[in-house]
Write an enzyme that holds these catalytic residues in place. Structure first.
Site, PDB file in Angstrom:
ATOM      1  N   THR A  35      71.972 -86.602  -1.832  1.00 37.38           N
ATOM      2  CA  THR A  35      72.343 -86.618  -0.884  1.00 37.38           C
ATOM      3  C   THR A  35      73.453 -85.218  -0.808  1.00 37.38           C
ATOM      4  O   THR A  35      74.041 -84.617   0.115  1.00 37.38           O
ATOM      5  CB  THR A  35      73.102 -87.591  -0.648  1.00 37.38           C
ATOM      6  OG1 THR A  35      74.145 -87.893  -1.800  1.00 37.38           O
ATOM      7  CG2 THR A  35      72.959 -88.535  -0.486  1.00 37.38           C
ATOM      8  N   ALA A  73      78.032 -89.929  -9.033  1.00 35.39           N
ATOM      9  CA  ALA A  73      76.802 -90.098  -8.093  1.00 35.39           C
ATOM     10  C   ALA A  73      76.170 -91.376  -7.794  1.00 35.39           C
ATOM     11  O   ALA A  73      76.727 -92.509  -8.865  1.00 35.39           O
ATOM     12  CB  ALA A  73      75.551 -89.539 -10.197  1.00 35.39           C
ATOM     13  N   SER A 116      85.609 -99.243  -5.456  1.00 35.58           N
ATOM     14  CA  SER A 116      84.769 -98.774  -4.433  1.00 35.58           C
ATOM     15  C   SER A 116      85.935-100.329  -4.000  1.00 35.58           C
ATOM     16  O   SER A 116      85.623-101.024  -4.598  1.00 35.58           O
ATOM     17  CB  SER A 116      84.022 -98.617  -3.443  1.00 35.58           C
ATOM     18  OG  SER A 116      83.777 -99.555  -2.000  1.00 35.58           O
ATOM     19  N   TYR A 140      75.811-103.612  -2.261  1.00 37.20           N
ATOM     20  CA  TYR A 140      76.563-102.504  -2.962  1.00 37.20           C
ATOM     21  C   TYR A 140      77.936-102.232  -3.199  1.00 37.20           C
ATOM     22  O   TYR A 140      78.210-102.121  -4.482  1.00 37.20           O
ATOM     23  CB  TYR A 140      76.938-101.429  -1.358  1.00 37.20           C
ATOM     24  CG  TYR A 140      78.139-100.059  -2.075  1.00 37.20           C
ATOM     25  CD1 TYR A 140      77.235 -99.240  -2.811  1.00 37.20           C
ATOM     26  CD2 TYR A 140      79.391-100.676  -1.337  1.00 37.20           C
ATOM     27  CE1 TYR A 140      78.295 -98.082  -2.601  1.00 37.20           C
ATOM     28  CE2 TYR A 140      80.737 -99.490  -1.319  1.00 37.20           C
ATOM     29  CZ  TYR A 140      80.241 -98.486  -2.184  1.00 37.20           C
ATOM     30  OH  TYR A 140      80.291 -97.394  -2.690  1.00 37.20           O
ATOM     31  N   GLY A 266      77.795-106.762   6.943  1.00 39.64           N
ATOM     32  CA  GLY A 266      78.182-106.971   5.685  1.00 39.64           C
ATOM     33  C   GLY A 266      79.231-106.008   6.138  1.00 39.64           C
ATOM     34  O   GLY A 266      79.847-105.311   4.592  1.00 39.64           O
TER      35      GLY A 266
END
Length: 311
Positions: A35, A73, A116, A140, A266
């Site tokens: 990415t 990463a 996060s 996630y 989600g």
């Protein structure tokens, strides 16, 4: 002093590398470019093209001899985690564990880990502080929280120092349209093309949007502060997606005319992070308002588009 930044060719990582290079640090970037982009790589940094799990990680650590590691990463897309949970876990959990083992083996002094707000799931109260229950709604969120447990264990067992930074919704230049803060990038792309942005749900869901350079500031502060601590990095301000787009339309001079689609699985409805601990213990606070951050972001993408047209 040597520093490794994993994901240093990506959105947040590349901004962090820029700041570290400007401080005179010797910076090594490890990125597989899945990415990230070479165009983001600071010429003053040493770039290593590789994956966390491809067997070359120890070679990078042996060459760099890092005192500090910034671990950015990651797989950052909630929807991708739901579609491919094993791949999400492989990158975010196994990948982080590989970095921690390298830190242990090569005597790294400290690792700063990019976590996060997704670890909290649907908030029981607002603003969310670091003592809030961990209740992720997505894979996630699970894959970002699990490494936090490993970090605590590596500190207890091996003395590896760490600071965990739980990011709110980050936006800014160099961002892709994927990930937790990707809505800003999506909106910019549509607005500059004169197209209608898409809002999923009714647009009244709220987020804590924080400009990427404020995230960099928190990372720099964490190098010497916040030992073995966990900190929310946000603005402590709620903004609805409708309000966000209205602000962007006002800055760009485009009409507010979104299309609305179904809400996404989600996704949390409302989020706002308390940043009191980071302000008190990291001596950090956000320097950019939503308006000034969006203004800088839109100006960047507009300049990029104009350059492409001129070519």
């Amino acid at each position: 002093m040597s520093v490794i930044v994993t994901g240093g060719a990506g959105f947040i990582g590349s901004h962090l590398v820029d700041a570290l290079v400007s401080q005179g640090r010797q910076v090594h970037i490890l990125d597989n470019l899945s990415t990230g982009h070479l165009r983001n790589v600071n010429p003053g940094a040493i770039f290593h093209h590789g994956d966390l799990l491809d067997g070359g990680l120890h070679q990078v650590f042996a060459e760099a001899k890092p005192e500090f590691v910034y671990h950015h990463a990651a797989q950052v897309d909630v929807q991708a985690s739901l579609a491919a949970p094993q791949q999400d876990a492989q990158t975010n959990i196994a990948g982080t564990l590989a970095v921690l083992e390298a830190c242990r083996l090569f005597g790294v002094r400290k690792i700063i880990y990019a976590s996060s707000a997704a670890v909290y799931g649907s908030p029981l109260y607002l603003p969310v502080d670091e003592g809030h229950a961990i209740r992720p709604l997505s894979f996630y969120g699970i894959s970002k929280y699990t490494p936090e447990l490993y970090l605590a264990s590596y500190a207890a067992l091996y003395g590896l120092d760490f600071t965990i930074l739980r990011y709110a919704n980050v936006y800014g230049d160099r961002q892709s349209s994927q990930g937790e803060g990707g809505v800003v990038s999506q909106f910019v792309g549509k607005l500059l093309l004169g197209e209608r942005p898409v809002i999923y749900g009714d647009g009244e869901q709220t987020r804590d949007f924080i400009y990427v350079k404020d995230i960099v500031g928190a990372n720099l502060a964490a190098m010497t502060r916040g030992s073995r601590g966990v900190y929310n990095i946000g603005t402590n301000r709620q903004t609805s997606v409708n309000e966000l787009l209205m602000e962007m339309c006002a800055i760009s001079g485009e009409p507010f005319d979104p299309r609305y689609g179904p809400a996404r699985e989600g996704d949390v409805l409302h989020s706002r992070l308390s940043n009191a601990a980071a302000m008190n213990e990291l001596n950090w606070q956000p320097a950019y308002s939503l308006h000034s951050g969006l203004e800088a972001t839109i100006a960047y993408y507009r300049a990029q588009r104009e350059q492409r047209v001129l070519r």
